[in-house]
Enzyme design. Structure first.
Site, short mmCIF file in Angstrom:
data_model
loop_
_atom_site.label_atom_id
_atom_site.label_comp_id
_atom_site.label_asym_id
_atom_site.label_seq_id
_atom_site.Cartn_x
_atom_site.Cartn_y
_atom_site.Cartn_z
N GLY A 12 0.75 -1.36 -0.18
CA GLY A 12 0.04 -0.13 0.06
C GLY A 12 0.84 1.22 -0.09
N GLY A 13 2.13 1.10 -0.50
CA GLY A 13 2.85 2.26 -0.86
C GLY A 13 2.59 3.05 -1.83
N ARG A 299 25.60 9.63 -3.70
CA ARG A 299 25.69 8.82 -2.38
C ARG A 299 26.63 7.80 -2.34
NH1 ARG A 299 18.99 8.09 -1.46
NH2 ARG A 299 18.65 10.40 -1.43
#
Length: 628
Positions: A12-13, A299
């Site tokens: 449900g993201g 990163r």
């Protein structure tokens, strides 16, 4: 068993909600499964922003530059047509979010504000303070709730996916799921299934910024049922994470984008408070090592620089694995407005105000670039065909994957703020592809047999019973901690083949220890250790895929770093110099061998690793970035 028809979305993201919204808007019924309330999905933890070229800062940014930055940031290891389509769709996606009512931060003139993020030189990151993921998720969730009220969507929160149901032809026709309250195991039929269950950072716990639910168990279960897994070895370590006693918390890259500076004292084991150390005695190492990008370097480069400064140079704060992330020189009001959420987190869990004293941070496992392999169909212009059942299809017919659990967009290293973009875009694409698949189904496809379903339910129920009655000496929580420590130490920021081989042996030992566990909880209602123990075995299997894939890739690319195989640009040498041309020849040979997607296929004895070509038709690889 639930009646046939429609779609199942697991997760449900942002990816799962976009897939649900797209399928339901096409008038197909959707069953949406989630381990918990949808609004608690891990997308809410994304802080810094979402990329799209709007050029509100007048920097002459372009979609083409966004495409190039994404491709180069991923060291050319991602197929380029999906990236092209994603970057081209980003501005329209932002406008859609805006119409949904997402409260983006704005300039004084009312324009959508944009900030700088790592790995790029233009401000193209839209944001909502430092809680962007939460605002985006809530916006899409409201749209799904509207369709739920109309009966187009059925939410099944507190249900855990256990396995796929496949027909005789090997096509996915539904799932088995377990009610996390009653522990009931039940079959649900559907014509198509979309997996959107996020990443697997918990294999590195507690040195991970991810939620305790980011186990990767669902993707691992699909892999063990035949879905191919791609680029598992490519795991991004976020350079700026707050180390805590209970877990590691992300300090958003937005802190660097807003002008935060990373430094350590030049004198080893300097015991003075940060504010008492003069500028001349501070080592702003990112600015010295990477002058073109400084503190907004990508990163992977930032994480390795921090690792080198602390582990090799011995300059960590007070002799520990920590460096400073300093915001104290910035305007307090502006920083409070733009970074309020992460400031509050640091104040709460460190007991220090980052506006008064620098934050102490260290790299932590953050985001897997790898995931379930998914397909795409290329259009004549070099992007993806807008409506194709191939886009985001896994190697199991009828199963699609999107969001952080697929591998499609980030190559060897994800650019900051491309995660919310890829989750939203891929969810919409997977939903569109699922609709195309549903519309293309005929009436003659194979059916599920009831006795096969009953046998699968009995097998899962038996596994639950066996685990609850187990009475061995091992704790699953101790095994999980051992898994995280092993992966962090031997399959982390810096890797070496001898350590990877040892890690594989230790993973086999951890797997064996699972046969001697004791849950400590035998109740048949909301038994959390039971669900965790089941997921732990899947985490160990996924850890084995990551390690075996890392062992197979003998090069340095993006987040995968083996110093033994590093190709260094000769200092002070330029094209035409013999030393530089020798380096160029070795770089080209390395690309010919390793510019390929790692593919893992499940075997009982362990993953089978192979490689397949990458589509580099839009922007052929050029000499790698050299920030020096």
């Amino acid at each position: 068993m639930t009646e046939r028809g429609g779609a199942i979305v697991i997760g449900g993201g942002l990816g799962g909600l976009w897939a649900t919204l797209t399928i339901a808007n096409a008038s197909f019924p959707v069953q949406l499964f989630s381990l918990f309330e949808v609004r608690r999905s891990h997308s809410v933890c994304a802080q810094g922003g979402i990329n799209a070229v709007l050029d509100t800062k007048g920097q002459h940014d372009s979609v083409q530059q966004h495409i190039i930055d994404t491709i180069k940031g991923g060291e050319y290891l991602a197929n380029q047509p999906p990236i092209k389509s994603m970057c081209e769709s980003a501005p329209g996606l932002i406008r859609t979010f805006d119409r949904m009512g997402v409260t983006f931060s704005r300039t004084a003139e009312g324009l959508l504000d944009q900030r700088l993020f790592g790995g790029v030189k233009n401000k193209r990151t839209c944001f909502a303070g430092a809680s962007t993921g939460q605002q985006l998720l809530y916006g899409v969730d409201q749209q799904v709730r509207r369709l739920e009220s109309l009966g187009q969507v059925t939410k099944r929160e507190w249900w855990e996916f256990l396995e796929l149901l496949k027909d005789d032809a090997g096509c996915c026709r539904g799932i088995l799921a377990m009610n996390l309250r009653s522990l009931e195991v039940r079959a649900f039929a559907a014509e198509v299934v979309v997996l959107a269950t996020g990443g697997f950072g918990q294999i590195y716990a507690p040195n991970t910024t991810t939620s305790t639910n980011c186990t990767g168990a669902a993707a691992s279960r699909c892999y063990q049922q035949g879905a191919r897994f791609a680029n598992a070895e490519l795991f991004q370590f976020h350079p700026t994470a707050m180390i805590g006693r209970d877990k590691t918390r992300l300090m958003s890259e937005a802190a660097r984008g807003e002008g935060g500076r990373i430094w350590v004292p030049r004198t080893p084991d300097d015991q003075r408070a940060a504010r008492r150390i003069p500028e001349a005695e501070r080592f702003y190492f990112l600015e010295e090592m990477f002058p073109s990008y400084g503190n907004t370097v990508a990163r992977d480069e930032a994480s390795r620089a921090i690792w080198r400064v602390t582990r090799q140079m011995g300059l960590g704060l007070r002799g520990t694995d920590r460096v400073y992330l300093d915001l104290t020189h910035l305007d307090r009001a502006l920083v409070s407005t733009r970074l309020g959420a992460i400031l509050d987190i640091y104040r709460k869990f460190a007991g220090v105000d980052p506006l008064d004293e620098p934050m102490e941070i260290f790299p932590a496992a953050h985001y897997p670039m790898g995931g379930l392999w998914v397909d795409f169909e290329r259009d004549p212009d070099g992007g993806m065909v807008s409506e194709s059942p191939r886009n985001h299809a896994t190697s199991i017919p009828g199963l699609y994957a999107c969001g952080e659990c697929d591998y499609a967009y980030h190559g060897a290293n994800r650019l900051g703020a491309n995660s919310l973009l890829s989750a939203s875009f891929s969810g919409r694409v997977a939903g569109t592809s699922a609709v195309c698949y549903l519309r293309g189904l005929g009436s003659g496809h194979a059916r599920l047999r009831q006795h096969d379903i009953d046998r699968a339910i009995a097998r899962q129920a038996s596994q639950n019973e066996r685990l609850m009655r187990s009475d061995g000496p091992e704790s699953p929580f101790e095994i999980h901690r051992a898994l995280g420590e092993l992966m962090t130490a031997k399959v982390g920021v810096v890797r070496a083949n001898p350590e990877l081989e040892v890690a594989l042996e230790e993973l086999r030992e951890l797997d064996a220890r699972l046969g001697r566990i004791r849950l400590g909880d035998t109740k048949d209602w909301a038994n959390q250790p039971l669900s965790f123990a089941r997921q732990l075995r899947d985490m160990i299997r996924l850890g084995t895929v990551v390690t075996q894939s890392a062992l197979a890739r003998d090069e340095c690319r993006g987040a995968h770093y083996k110093p033994e195989f590093k190709l260094s640009i000769p200092e002070g040498k330029f094209p035409g110099d013999p030393e530089f041309e020798d380096y160029r020849a070795r770089w080209q040979a390395n690309n010919a061998r390793w510019l390929k997607t790692t593919i893992a296929e499940h075997r009982p004895e362990g993953p089978k690793i192979d490689f397949e070509p990458v589509d580099t038709s839009l922007y052929p690889p050029v000499n790698p970035r050299d920030y020096r």
